[in-house]
Design an enzyme around this catalytic site. Sequence first.
Site, short mmCIF file in Angstrom:
data_model
loop_
_atom_site.label_atom_id
_atom_site.label_comp_id
_atom_site.label_asym_id
_atom_site.label_seq_id
_atom_site.Cartn_x
_atom_site.Cartn_y
_atom_site.Cartn_z
N CYS A 178 41.30 54.45 45.75
CA CYS A 178 42.10 53.54 46.59
C CYS A 178 43.29 54.26 47.21
CB CYS A 178 42.59 52.34 45.79
SG CYS A 178 41.84 52.15 44.18
N HIS A 230 42.89 44.93 51.65
CA HIS A 230 42.78 46.24 50.99
C HIS A 230 41.45 46.91 51.31
CE1 HIS A 230 43.27 49.40 48.19
NE2 HIS A 230 42.91 48.81 47.08
N ILE A 255 38.46 41.89 48.92
CA ILE A 255 37.48 42.87 49.39
C ILE A 255 37.54 42.84 50.91
CG2 ILE A 255 34.99 43.29 49.56
CD1 ILE A 255 34.80 42.13 46.65
N CYS A 294 44.38 39.29 42.81
CA CYS A 294 43.68 40.51 43.26
C CYS A 294 43.78 40.66 44.77
CB CYS A 294 42.20 40.44 42.93
SG CYS A 294 41.82 40.12 41.23
N LYS A 301 47.64 42.56 48.82
CA LYS A 301 47.26 41.21 48.43
C LYS A 301 46.86 40.36 49.64
CE LYS A 301 46.31 37.66 46.43
NZ LYS A 301 45.36 37.54 47.51
#
Lengths: 131, 385
Positions: B83, B332, B209, B206, B328
């Site tokens: 990442c 991402h 995606i 999280c 967030k």
Amino acid sequence: MASVPRYWRNIPSYYRLVGSKCRGCGRTWFPPRRCCPICYSRDLELIELPTEGVLEEFTIIRTPPSGFDYYTPYVVGIVKLRDGTRVLTQVVDCDVTELKPGTEVVATFRRVREDGDFGIVMYALKFRPKR
Amino acid sequence: MRKVAIVGIGLTKVGRHFDKGLRELFYEAAVRAIEDAGCPEIEAIIVGNMCSSSLCDQDSLGALLADYCGLCGRAAFKVEAACGSGGVALLTGYMAVASGLYDYVLVGGVEKLTEATTREVTYALAKAADADYELFYGTSFTALNALIMRYYMRKYNVTREDMALWPVKMHENAMKCPHAQFHKRITVDDVLKSPLIADPIRVLDCAPISDGAAAVVLCPLEEARRVSDAVVEVAGIACSTDYMYLAQRPDIASFTATVKAAERAYRMAKVEPRDVDVAEVHDAFSVLGFIDIEDLGFSRRGEAVKLLKEGVFDPGGKPSVNPSGGLKARGHPVGATGVYQVAEVALQLMEKAGSMQVPSPEIGLVQSIGGVGTTVTVAILRRVK
């Protein structure tokens, strides 16, 4: 990608918790290392680590990586072994509502995953609460 | 070493791009960045990406993208640090320009995640951890961060409700970010009622995606002054790594790699944490936002929650943290995220950030994390008058 040699060469660590001990500073590590990140010694020996310890932190996995649906939900946690070495492992045979940091645990030999319908079945030590 | 500047910026909206593959998505960002820089002769392309091989069957990514962007013949390659790939792409581009090897370098990032199933993406991202000794046992990347979250909450006596403030604030910030994945306010209650992924991490803790691509053009600072009046210098940059196996670290309420990279980057730029006006930090999970703020020196240990509640890090605060909405809520697209962050902070310093502009920032910071704090790049950007 799973392969027989990849699994086979790690079997000492998977089956018997083989880690390494630094002859320079005495620290122990899992998984095994070739050089000590603290004292920079390259004189490390393979040793079997203790199979009992204390659960320090844990989580219950509800969305698993592919290949682990069969086991879901399952517990993964950090266990501090008797000699102070920390390992990341699954915790099984437990009532998750009773697990807490400080729970005493002991290693137990279990199936971990399968490489599809026709590949190898892989085993390793997991931990369970001490009874 | 030569001083290095950012002269062109290109972004695509973060989200689902079913109509675009890696090449089409990257093209959009790359062309915007090159045109923004005044169409200089690009000599090298460096691409941050994590999952092109595991989810899109694509290696040789640099050559593919150079070819598709009409830059065939140039040096082009992918750099990968999970990442944190975008951060190390910037570092690689910086080294290329600072050393004098190349004058104009395109640093980009691209990722396509949304077309795979959640299980496949979870597996691909878990490769950021130790494959033989963490992923082997079924440990997802979220699970490792869940261990960190529990430890942090216990160590500093932070409640689950307090942790939920992070995503709420990030979704609020993203309302003003045109390229964000989410334009939707959420409440603490929404976070606490969202499904559990790995206790105590819930879906709304999280980063999503995402697909996305971002690019910036780097060149020597002296050259940049000649072609543009809005110039941002990469004043400091450093990368550090930590133990791969999380359980070997003595204290998981902090990322040592962030602390080390930040110290070095601050020293190189000759600034202190209190000088930073705007920062984009790597908040892949709620708890990381708080840890990042403490590791970067914006708060004392264990006090990030208190300061966040007081609004210290809101847009216009000192520093403004994640005015984009962060990982967030901006989203991402893993290997591209670090380049988005660089682009966003540079836009702020150029005062071209539009609706998400914070008042007259001079010093900006970017933090890009790969793995669970295993590879961290910190860059300090400065507005040049």
